[in-house]
Structure formats: structure tokens, C-alpha cells
Design an enzyme around this catalytic site. Structure first.
Site, PDB file in Angstrom:
ATOM      1  N   HIS A   6      15.262   5.112  43.826  1.00  0.00           N
ATOM      2  CA  HIS A   6      15.422   5.090  42.376  1.00  0.00           C
ATOM      3  C   HIS A   6      16.717   4.416  41.923  1.00  0.00           C
ATOM      4  O   HIS A   6      17.155   4.594  40.797  1.00  0.00           O
ATOM      5  CB  HIS A   6      15.334   6.526  41.828  1.00  0.00           C
ATOM      6  CG  HIS A   6      13.969   7.130  42.010  1.00  0.00           C
ATOM      7  ND1 HIS A   6      13.725   8.475  42.049  1.00  0.00           N
ATOM      8  CD2 HIS A   6      12.762   6.535  42.191  1.00  0.00           C
ATOM      9  CE1 HIS A   6      12.432   8.688  42.230  1.00  0.00           C
ATOM     10  NE2 HIS A   6      11.830   7.528  42.326  1.00  0.00           N
ATOM     11  N   CYS A  10      28.116  -6.926  28.070  1.00  0.00           N
ATOM     12  CA  CYS A  10      28.647  -7.969  28.955  1.00  0.00           C
ATOM     13  C   CYS A  10      29.508  -8.965  28.160  1.00  0.00           C
ATOM     14  O   CYS A  10      29.382  -9.068  26.933  1.00  0.00           O
ATOM     15  CB  CYS A  10      27.469  -8.690  29.597  1.00  0.00           C
ATOM     16  SG  CYS A  10      27.926 -10.009  30.731  1.00  0.00           S
TER      17      CYS A  10
END
Ligand code: NAD
Length: 240
Positions: free
Chosen positions: A120, A149
Site C-alpha cells: 500500500h 510543488c
């Protein structure tokens, strides 16, 4: 012979052990699991946790997703416990081939395990969804609200949310390890999250061990069921 002694003997005799685990492996490190009475699913939020940590919710409401994620799913102070340490030691001794985990906390690696298949994903890897640039967990934590970002894109943790698929290569490697295992130890997982839980069906041997605090749907198929806290069980079974 009691259960711990049987476990000890199978561990001593084997050089091809595979471990398959879940959130229960990390509860003794102070990270709550999902389905125990004091787990995340039994606490009250504006939305059910299953909803918040789904792909569609993340896309619709990244701010709320990150509020929950940072508040409830990141445990930067958590340290490996006896179970993590025992598994790392078994690998170093050449007895354990791989740890296959549903956990996203990175504690197996922190304990020294090398072959860790993270079904996961991991909170330690984070990527910009626009340009792909890598960001550390600390950068995500330090960001105010939704981490962004330099390019303006949104940073997403490399964890598998509900509605998202698992990495096919990791799944295939997990199948190969389990199919060829001599001893398969399943621990600290409710075995209800698919497709991960279905991986144990690939085991073909006769030393299937379940170590869990509560009953699991696979107890009836196991050759050995050890009920208890997994850290304590490993500590008794292996001198860690
Ligand atoms: P789960 O919460 O559904 O089940 C945990 C199981 O572990 C339960 O059966 C519980 O009785 C048992 N357990 C709890 N503490 C234990 C202990 N000390 N010793 C032995 N057994 C113990 O967890 P799951 O099956 O892993 O599935 C839930 C999903 O939760 C996974 O997909 C995982 O990605 C995610 N998750 C991860 C973390 C983490 O990274 N640490 C934490 C919470 C949830």
C-alpha cells in the site's frame, strides 16, 4: 508442545520464511490500526475515514484529506518494536526471504529489514502529480495545508488510497514469495482488505501461522494460530 514452542521450532528449521502483515504489527509502536476498538475507524470525524482516504475524496477535497492525513496517519516519533526487530534479525540470519506489508509507516526498514514489499505504499515517498518531483515526508509535514510543488502541482503521498489499484509488479513479487515459501507467518492483520488479503491463498505449504490479537477469517485454514500481541509473541519466540 505449546504454540510458541511450535512457532520457534518452525522458525529454527526453516530458511524460507515469508511474513505477511498489517497495521497490528505497528500498534505496539504506538500507531493505531483501523479496525480495533481503539482503532481509527471507531473514532468520530466529519466523514468516515474510509471516505476521507479514498481517491475521489482526495481529488475533491485535498485540504480536508491532508488535515486528516497529517493529524491521524503520520507518526514520525514511532520506533520499531520487537516484531519489526525479530523479522529484520531473521532476514539477516538468512532465514526470512521477505516481509510483505500493508503498512505505510516504514518501520520494517527502520528496523533493518531489506526486502520489504509495501503493498500500500509508504508515507516516506511523495510525488508531485504534475511533474513527478520527489518530496520527503518532512517536506509534506512542513507544508501548510496541501503541499504544493515548485511547479505549482499538488504533492501526493505514494500510498494506495481506496479506489486505487495496487502496483502490479509488487503484487507479482509478493505472489512469488508466498507461493514458494516454506513457512508463511501472517500477523497483525484483519485480513479483510482486498486484494492484499487474497495473496495468502497462493501459499502451498503446510506451515501457515497466524499471529493476531483477535480472530481472523483465516484461522480455520492455519496450521498454527498464536493469539496475542505480535511483538510479545516474537519476543518470546526469538529472544529479541
Ligand atoms: P486492520 O486495522 O484492519 O486490522 C488490524 C488487526 O491487527 C486486527 O485484527 C487486530 O486485532 C490486530 N492487532 C492489533 N494490534 C495487534 C498486536 N499488537 N498484535 C497482534 N495483532 C494485533 O489492519 P490491516 O489488516 O492492516 O488493514 C487495514 C489497512 O490499514 C491496511 O491497508 C494498511 O494500509 C492500513 N493501515 C496502516 C497502518 C500503518 O502503516 N501502521 C496503520 C493503520 C492502517
Amino acid at each position: 508442545m505449546n504454540e510458541i514452542e511450535q512457532l520457534k521450532q518452525w522458525i529454527q528449521e526453516s530458511d524460507n520464511i515469508v511474513f505477511f502483515g498489517g497495521a497490528g504489527v505497528s500498534t505496539e509502536s504506538g500507531i493505531p490500526d483501523f479496525r480495533s476498538v481503539d482503532g481509527l475507524y471507531n473514532q468520530k470525524y466529519d466523514y468516515p475515514p474510509e471516505t476521507i482516504i479514498s481517491h475521489s475524496f482526495y481529488v475533491r477535497n485535498p485540504k480536508e484529506f491532508y488535515r486528516f492525513y497529517k493529524d491521524r496517519m503520520l507518526f514520525t516519533d514511532a520506533k520499531p518494536n520487537a516484531a519489526h526487530r525479530a523479522l529484520a534479525a531473521l532476514e539477516a540470519q538468512g532465514k526470512l526471504k521477505a516481509v510483505i506489508t500493508q503498512n505505510i509507516d516504514g518501520l520494517h526498514q527502520a528496523a533493518g529489514s531489506r526486502e520489504v514489499l509495501e503493498l500500500h505504499g509508504s508515507v516516506h515517498r511523495n510525488y508531485c502529480t504534475r511533474c513527478g518531483k520527489f518530496y520527503s515526508l518532512q517536506q509534506v509535514i512542513d507544508a501548510e495545508g496541501v503541499p504544493t510543488c515548485d511547479c505549482g502541482g499538488t504533492i501526493k503521498p505514494d500510498v494506495v488510497l481506496y479506489e486505487e489499484g495496487l502496483d502490479q509488479r509488487t503484487l507479482q513479487r509478493a505472489v512469488d514469495y508466498i507461493r514458494n515459501a516454506d513457512v508463511l507467518i501472517i500477523g497483525g492483520t484483519s485480513l479483510v482488505v482486498y486484494p492484499a488479503a487474497g495473496l495468502v491463498d497462493y501459499y502451498r505449504g503446510s506451515k501457515l501461522v497466524v499471529i493476531n490479537k483477535t480472530v481472523t477469517p483465516r484461522d480455520n485454514f492455519a496450521n498454527l494460530v498464536v493469539s496475542g500481541k505480535i511483538g510479545e509473541v516474537f519476543a518470546q519466540g526469538m529472544d529479541v
